[in-house]
Design a protein around this motif. Structure first.
Motif, PDB file in Angstrom:
ATOM      1  N   GLU A 174       0.824  -1.207   0.000  1.00 25.12           N
ATOM      2  CA  GLU A 174       0.000   0.000   0.000  1.00 25.12           C
ATOM      3  C   GLU A 174       0.861   1.262   0.000  1.00 25.12           C
ATOM      4  O   GLU A 174       0.486   2.292  -0.570  1.00 25.12           O
ATOM      5  N   SER A 175       2.023   1.176   0.611  1.00 22.72           N
ATOM      6  CA  SER A 175       2.906   2.342   0.700  1.00 22.72           C
ATOM      7  C   SER A 175       3.487   2.741  -0.654  1.00 22.72           C
ATOM      8  O   SER A 175       3.780   3.915  -0.895  1.00 22.72           O
ATOM      9  N   VAL A 176       3.701   1.754  -1.539  1.00 26.99           N
ATOM     10  CA  VAL A 176       4.539   1.983  -2.718  1.00 26.99           C
ATOM     11  C   VAL A 176       3.972   3.059  -3.624  1.00 26.99           C
ATOM     12  O   VAL A 176       4.664   4.024  -3.983  1.00 26.99           O
ATOM     13  N   ALA A 177       2.723   2.926  -4.023  1.00 24.21           N
ATOM     14  CA  ALA A 177       2.134   3.909  -4.932  1.00 24.21           C
ATOM     15  C   ALA A 177       2.132   5.303  -4.292  1.00 24.21           C
ATOM     16  O   ALA A 177       2.348   6.310  -4.984  1.00 24.21           O
ATOM     17  N   LYS A 178       1.916   5.365  -2.976  1.00 18.45           N
ATOM     18  CA  LYS A 178       1.893   6.662  -2.291  1.00 18.45           C
ATOM     19  C   LYS A 178       3.290   7.276  -2.251  1.00 18.45           C
ATOM     20  O   LYS A 178       3.442   8.492  -2.406  1.00 18.45           O
ATOM     21  N   VAL A 179       4.312   6.426  -2.053  1.00 19.01           N
ATOM     22  CA  VAL A 179       5.688   6.937  -2.071  1.00 19.01           C
ATOM     23  C   VAL A 179       6.047   7.456  -3.465  1.00 19.01           C
ATOM     24  O   VAL A 179       6.573   8.560  -3.620  1.00 19.01           O
ATOM     25  N   ILE A 180       5.752   6.654  -4.505  1.00 21.28           N
ATOM     26  CA  ILE A 180       6.076   7.050  -5.872  1.00 21.28           C
ATOM     27  C   ILE A 180       5.307   8.306  -6.264  1.00 21.28           C
ATOM     28  O   ILE A 180       5.843   9.167  -6.978  1.00 21.28           O
ATOM     29  N   GLY A 181       4.073   8.425  -5.794  1.00 13.95           N
ATOM     30  CA  GLY A 181       3.252   9.583  -6.142  1.00 13.95           C
ATOM     31  C   GLY A 181       3.379  10.753  -5.192  1.00 13.95           C
ATOM     32  O   GLY A 181       2.579  11.695  -5.262  1.00 13.95           O
ATOM     33  N   SER A 182       4.371  10.737  -4.328  1.00 16.36           N
ATOM     34  CA  SER A 182       4.504  11.783  -3.308  1.00 16.36           C
ATOM     35  C   SER A 182       4.970  13.124  -3.850  1.00 16.36           C
ATOM     36  O   SER A 182       4.869  14.139  -3.173  1.00 16.36           O
ATOM     37  N   GLY A 183       5.488  13.126  -5.076  1.00 19.74           N
ATOM     38  CA  GLY A 183       6.057  14.350  -5.627  1.00 19.74           C
ATOM     39  C   GLY A 183       7.505  14.565  -5.247  1.00 19.74           C
ATOM     40  O   GLY A 183       8.147  15.512  -5.719  1.00 19.74           O
ATOM     41  N   LYS A 184       8.049  13.698  -4.412  1.00 14.99           N
ATOM     42  CA  LYS A 184       9.459  13.783  -4.033  1.00 14.99           C
ATOM     43  C   LYS A 184      10.305  13.027  -5.054  1.00 14.99           C
ATOM     44  O   LYS A 184       9.810  12.207  -5.816  1.00 14.99           O
ATOM     45  N   ARG A 185      11.583  13.298  -5.066  1.00 11.32           N
ATOM     46  CA  ARG A 185      12.464  12.706  -6.074  1.00 11.32           C
ATOM     47  C   ARG A 185      12.935  11.330  -5.594  1.00 11.32           C
ATOM     48  O   ARG A 185      13.902  11.212  -4.849  1.00 11.32           O
ATOM     49  N   ILE A 186      12.222  10.310  -6.023  1.00  9.72           N
ATOM     50  CA  ILE A 186      12.513   8.938  -5.630  1.00  9.72           C
ATOM     51  C   ILE A 186      13.425   8.312  -6.685  1.00  9.72           C
ATOM     52  O   ILE A 186      13.056   8.208  -7.852  1.00  9.72           O
ATOM     53  N   ILE A 187      14.625   7.897  -6.270  1.00  9.04           N
ATOM     54  CA  ILE A 187      15.571   7.250  -7.184  1.00  9.04           C
ATOM     55  C   ILE A 187      15.285   5.759  -7.257  1.00  9.04           C
ATOM     56  O   ILE A 187      15.264   5.165  -8.332  1.00  9.04           O
ATOM     57  N   SER A 188      15.064   5.127  -6.103  1.00  7.92           N
ATOM     58  CA  SER A 188      14.839   3.686  -6.032  1.00  7.92           C
ATOM     59  C   SER A 188      13.754   3.392  -5.007  1.00  7.92           C
ATOM     60  O   SER A 188      13.615   4.103  -4.011  1.00  7.92           O
TER      61      SER A 188
END
Length: 475
Positions: free
Chosen positions: A242-256
């Motif tokens: 459940e966390s993954v989509a929210k992390v990716i969609g957070s607007g922060k610069r996610i490298i991995s």
């Protein structure tokens, strides 16, 4: 079976003349055996008649002209780190090893590209680019062993795909030798064109079935800003996913955004002699890398991501405070396959699955269910941020290795069919090779297969390039 030519003494002498002393191995079963299999395992191996090691493009061209004239099958090979039998010479003939073509020819700062031969180890390119102030962002987990040519052949991905994309995105130009021995040059030191069909994109992921790539022009990125690594520990996989989509969609610069389940962590930490936090009660972990241009931006990024994980049910979110902490986190992730194979040398990793991010929770649930139905203990590792899942099953104790090799691939076929049903495909980066050929063919429509086999015939009318792989059957 195709009627292929054999390597006679006369042809052996021609090959030797083409590549020079020490460039041909023949009539040495021990030396040839090293090129008969890849990381899919010895059970899938097949001996070549000869191994030929060209040192430059002209030598590759000369070898291919001989092979084309005599209808001798040729299997291009990089580091042999593939997991689907892609570099196994099913029809015998020549293994064309590119290990001697290992030079970084140029770092072009103006055009922000590197020019490399296919036998360059990926991590060597990463280091050379970093020394000049750049980033080579193609970063498979096998970066310290795989060759850049093999990455291109399988369109490898890795841990940074959600930010930078897979290998195809990084390759701007290529020099390649056709089965006839003709040399072609594709693309260049530019980043866009509308100049005919994109043959370079066709070669990416073609697994040596169309041509031999002898030079690559790869894109270099500016060095990234400051980064920090977070390790989030979860009591259930449902909360983790459940966390993954929210992390990716957070607007922060996610490298991995990488996932490890409890079995993989257990066996890998035993192998490495370390532990991860909350290991006794965590069902899985997310390893997340966040980037920022300034300390304030970085802090805002990791605090936002950490809060998302905690709100979704993570026990704890640990922030790496040093390079040593970061290395310890990534060490478990990068050694996941080795850890599983330390537990069971027959652990199978040939199958990686690709599904849309929205289908990841259901795919993981189905993997768990099917594993239980097949009585298989499994570890899961995943580039979960882009939906690329790597199940690693362990051999049941009462099963012979020979039975297991077939059983494991039947198991993977069952998983692949589930991935396809969820809108995905049977491989995101490991490739097809010959281990996955049948399920690939079954998943395509007759019209698509005809188009794809037509492409194969146009490049390789005698079917000498890596026969038995992808869309080129042995018979």
């Amino acid at each position: 079976m195709e009627q292929y030519g054999a390597i006679t003494e006369e042809i052996y002498q021609e090959l030797l003349a083409a590549v020079g002393p020490g460039g041909v191995i023949m009539n040495d079963s021990e030396a040839l055996d090293n090129y008969a299999w890849d990381q899919a395992g010895r059970i899938w191996g097949h001996m070549p008649e000869a191994v030929v090691k060209p040192a430059d493009t002209a030598q590759v061209s000369a070898v291919m002209k001989i092979a084309s004239r005599e209808h001798i099958p040729v299997t291009p090979r990089g580091a042999g780190s593939g997991l689907n039998g892609g570099a196994v010479p099913l029809a015998g003939g020549i293994v064309l090893s590119l290990e001697r073509m290992n030079r970084i020819l140029e770092i072009d700062k103006i055009n922000r590209v590197a020019v490399v031969e296919p036998g360059v180890v990926t991590n060597d390119l990463c280091r050379a680019a970093a020394e000049e102030g750049f980033l080579y962002a193609g970063y498979p987990m096998s970066t310290e062993t795989s060759f850049i040519g093999g990455n291109f052949a399988t369109n490898a991905g890795g841990g940074k795909v959600i930010r930078y994309g897979n290998t195809r995105r990084h390759v701007l130009g290529a020099e390649a030798v056709l089965p006839s021995g003709e040399i072609i040059n594709l693309g260049g030191r530019f980043r866009k064109d509308t100049w005919g069909y994109s043959l370079i994109n066709l070669l990416a992921g073609s697994e040596g079935t169309l041509a031999v790539v002898t030079k690559l022009i790869v894109n270099l990125e500016p060095k990234p800003g400051k980064t920090v690594n977070l390790l989030a520990c979860y009591p259930t996989l449902e909360e983790l996913v459940e966390s993954v989509a929210k992390v990716i969609g957070s607007g922060k610069r996610i490298i991995s955004c990488e996932f490890m389940d409890k079995n993989l962590v257990k066996y890998t930490t035993e192998y490495l002699g370390c532990t991860l936090p909350e290991q006794d009660r965590s069902e899985g972990y997310l390893l997340i890398q966040v980037e920022g241009d300034t300390e304030a931006q970085l802090e805002d990024g990791y605090e936002t991501v950490g809060k998302i994980c905690l709100d979704c049910g993570a026990f704890e979110v640990f922030v790496a405070e040093s390079r040593t902490d970061s290395a310890a986190m990534w060490n478990v992730r990068q050694n996941g396959l080795e850890g599983m194979r330390a537990r069971d040398p027959h652990a199978c990793a040939s199958g990686d699955l690709m599904v849309p991010l929205s289908s990841v929770p259901e795919m993981i649930r189905r993997i768990k269910e099917i594993s239980a139905e097949w009585n298989i203990e499994i570890g899961i590792i995943s580039h979960i941020g882009d939906g690329n899942i790597h199940p690693i099953p362990l051999k049941p104790a009462d099963m012979t290795p020979e039975h297991w090799a077939r059983y494991a691939e039947e198991f993977f076929t069952a998983l692949i069919r589930e991935a396809i049903a969820l809108g995905g495909v049977g491989s995101g980066e490991h490739g097809v090779g010959h281990v996955k050929q049948k399920v690939l063919m079954d998943s395509k429509s007759p019209a698509e297969i005809e188009l794809l086999q037509g492409i194969k015939r146009a490049f390789d009318p005698y079917n000498i390039m890596n026969p038995g792989k992808m869309f080129s059957p042995l018979d």
